[in-house]
Motif scaffolding. Structure first.
Motif: not given
Length: 144
Positions: A5-6, A9-10, A13, A111, A122, A144
């Motif tokens: 998940d991280t 998300r990275d 972004c 986020a 974001v 998101l």
């Protein structure tokens, strides 16, 4: 080790920053000429919010994190947001650590949940500068 998940998300972004760098640069250059006139700044941002595909909210903040425009949504302008203190937002910490992000281009912050839309989002930021003087930042929120 980062969780999937991280990592996702990275990646998201980074993609947002790269995707909107050019468009935000164009808006930032135009914003310099209307930065100190709220009505004209709002009109400028309103003309671009729908061009930024997926952008839920577009606004401008000064160096101290105070909002210097209205909240510009695709279908509305929320003038009540003008003047609010956004210095507690996750991206404000990033800005203080980075200083002038003009040389970096578009920068996606951490986020958080938007007060305006109530969605996890974001914020992609772009420096608004006149010569060597940074006036503030454009802020574009993406769900998101």
């Amino acid at each position: 080790m980062l969780t999937s998940d991280t990592q996702a998300r990275d990646r998201f972004c980074k993609e947002l920053s790269q995707r909107f760098d050019g468009q935000l640069r164009v808006i930032a250059k135009q914003a310099v000429t209307v930065w100190f006139n709220r009505e004209r700044l709002d009109r400028l941002l309103a003309g671009y919010v729908s061009v930024l595909d997926g952008c839920e909210l577009l606004y401008a903040i000064d160096l101290g994190g105070r909002q210097v425009s209205s909240n510009i949504l695709n279908d509305a302008i929320d003038a009540d947001a003008y003047g609010q203190d956004l210095s507690d937002r996750p991206y404000s910490l990033s800005l203080s650590m980075l200083g002038n992000i003009e040389s970096i281009g578009a920068f996606a912050g951490t986020a958080y949940t938007s007060r305006a839309t109530q969605h996890d989002c974001v914020t992609v930021l772009y420096s608004v500068s006149s010569g060597s003087t940074t006036l503030g930042y454009l802020a574009a929120d993406f769900k998101l």
